[in-house]
Design an enzyme around this catalytic site. Structure first.
Site, PDB file in Angstrom:
ATOM      1  CE1 TYR A 109      -3.789   2.440   1.066  1.00 44.48           C
ATOM      2  CE2 TYR A 109      -2.029   3.504   1.903  1.00 44.48           C
ATOM      3  CZ  TYR A 109      -3.221   3.536   1.744  1.00 44.48           C
ATOM      4  OH  TYR A 109      -4.187   4.633   1.579  1.00 44.48           O
ATOM      5  CD  GLU A 199      -5.895   4.668  -1.287  1.00 42.96           C
ATOM      6  OE1 GLU A 199      -7.044   4.397  -1.950  1.00 42.96           O
ATOM      7  OE2 GLU A 199      -5.969   4.605   0.110  1.00 42.96           O
TER       8      GLU A 199
END
Ligand code: GDP
Ligand code: MN
Length: 391
Positions: A109, A199
């Site tokens: 992530y 993101e």
């Protein structure tokens, strides 16, 4: 302003952040046609809506044949996708992204956003990728690494190294190098495009040592759109509620809600307080509408028209503090809208500030029966009364 995954990936490509080869398609035929240009099977087909959690909701499918691809596209396209982030009514899918499938080794992530409490950009990195990151933060916060990048410091490649070397087990040297490059490039994307969020979840590594952004989410700061014209042009009006779309045309700050008391207010703070007041009166607001400090008569008229387009609205509460927006201008706007739309629901008005006497007089002398309140307390009573009559 949110971008679609395919738009964000286009940007990543420009900044040399690796993404899978892919094409966007608006029809099943186009999906099949695109598949011929993209390595596969297997392919991945992904619903393009402004919401996460698509994987779990069935909006991301892996197809092992053209048959399966066609079937998956048919099932997703033209229907609402209901994920944890879309609300119960879901979001209708009008575009699909078709990509070559990637063989995943690890799911990481990576994100960059603004830490509002410190007023600084922050990079968040974790080796627990591919999952709901809020859940990771709740259950195992120690799995999240973060590094603040103060505006006056600028970029230091050391930050990227520090994050990448936090992985356990440590990937091979090529992967590490690629990873630190991607972290640096994401920083550049974030700063150059005035993002509020960039993101990648998941950012994956492959057995070959490549690092690829499988998903991409970019939000642009609305306040920077004036100087990011190319980004503003990427806005997808289909993602907005149709009344919100209409309001945006007139620069009205409108958000549709589920209640039945329409509210028109100037100033976001007053709009919040007004929504509280409506709730305390035992009702639910039908919308948030901030006409802004310098609203014109036309904007007020349009705002009221938009509130009335919502069939759920059973009463309207206009709460204005006249500063730059003078109360008489507001009153004339309300009258103009009333004439155009034949308002049938009770309208409660509370005015205060510049030219308030003129404003009240205009409303009281009109043939329409406005309920003009002296202050907030009286306005709350009138809202309560309107609620008890309408439910
Ligand atoms: P989201 O659920 O809306 O965040 O959509 P994502 O783009 O993150 O996709 C959800 C999940 O699908 C990912 O976490 C992956 O596990 C899986 N996925 C997406 N693309 C691929 C792919 O190319 N290969 C494989 N094996 N899995 C994929
Ligand atoms: Mn994702």
């Amino acid at each position: 302003m949110k971008l679609h995954e395919y738009q964000a990936k286009e940007i990543f490509r420009r900044y040399h952040i690796r993404v899978p080869a892919g094409e966007v398609a608006g029809s099943v035929d186009k999906v099949i046609e695109s598949a011929r240009n993209i390595n596969g099977p297997p392919w991945v087909v992904k619903a393009q809506v402004h919401a996460g959690g698509r994987g779990k909701a069935g909006g991301v499918r892996i197809a092992d044949s053209l048959e399966q691809l066609k079937q998956a596209a048919k099932e997703i396209l033209g229907r609402p996708l209901i994920s944890e982030q879309t609300g119960p009514e879901g979001k209708r899918v009008t575009k699909l992204l078709i990509e070559e499938a990637v063989e995943i080794e690890r799911e990481l992530y990576l994100a960059m956003t603004i830490d509002r409490s410190k007023a600084e950009p922050v990079i968040i990195f974790s080796q627990v990728g591919g999952m709901d990151i809020e859940e990771v933060a709740r259950v195992s916060p120690e799995q999240l690494m973060n590094e603040h990048i103060p505006f006056d410091m600028g970029w230091s490649p050391f930050v990227a190294k520090k994050l990448a070397y936090g992985l356990d087990p440590l990937p091979g040297p090529n992967t590490l190098k690629e990873l630190t490059n991607i972290i640096s490039r994401l920083y550049t994307v974030f700063m150059e495009l005035d993002c509020s969020l960039a993101e990648i979840n998941p950012l994956v590594t492959t057995k070959k040592g490549d690092v690829i952004a499988l998903d991409a989410k970019i939000n642009i700061d609305d306040n920077a759109l004036f100087r990011r014209k190319a980004m503003a042009d990427l806005d997808d009006p289909l993602e907005k509620e149709h009344l919100e779309r209409e309001a945006a045309k007139y620069h009205l700050n409108y958000i549709k809600l589920d209640g039945n008391i329409g509210a028109m207010v100037n100033g976001a703070g007053l709009a919040m307080a007004t929504m509280d007041l409506i709730k305390m009166a035992g009702a639910e607001p039908a919308n948030f509408l901030d006409v802004g400090g310098g609203a014109s008569e036309e904007m007020v008229t349009k705002g009221l028209e938009i509130i009335l387009m919502d069939e759920k609205v059973k009463a309207i509460f206009i709460n204005i503090f006249g500063g730059i927006l003078r109360c008489d201008v507001l009153a004339r706007g309300v009258l103009a809208a009333a004439e155009k739309t034949h308002i049938k629901v009770p309208v409660i008005v509370r005015l205060e500030g510049t030219n308030v006497e003129d404003g009240r007089k205009i409303l009281e002398e009109s043939d329409l029966k406005f309920m003009v309140a002296k202050d907030m307390n009286e306005a709350a009573d009138l809202v309560t009364r309107a609620v008890s009559i309408t439910v």
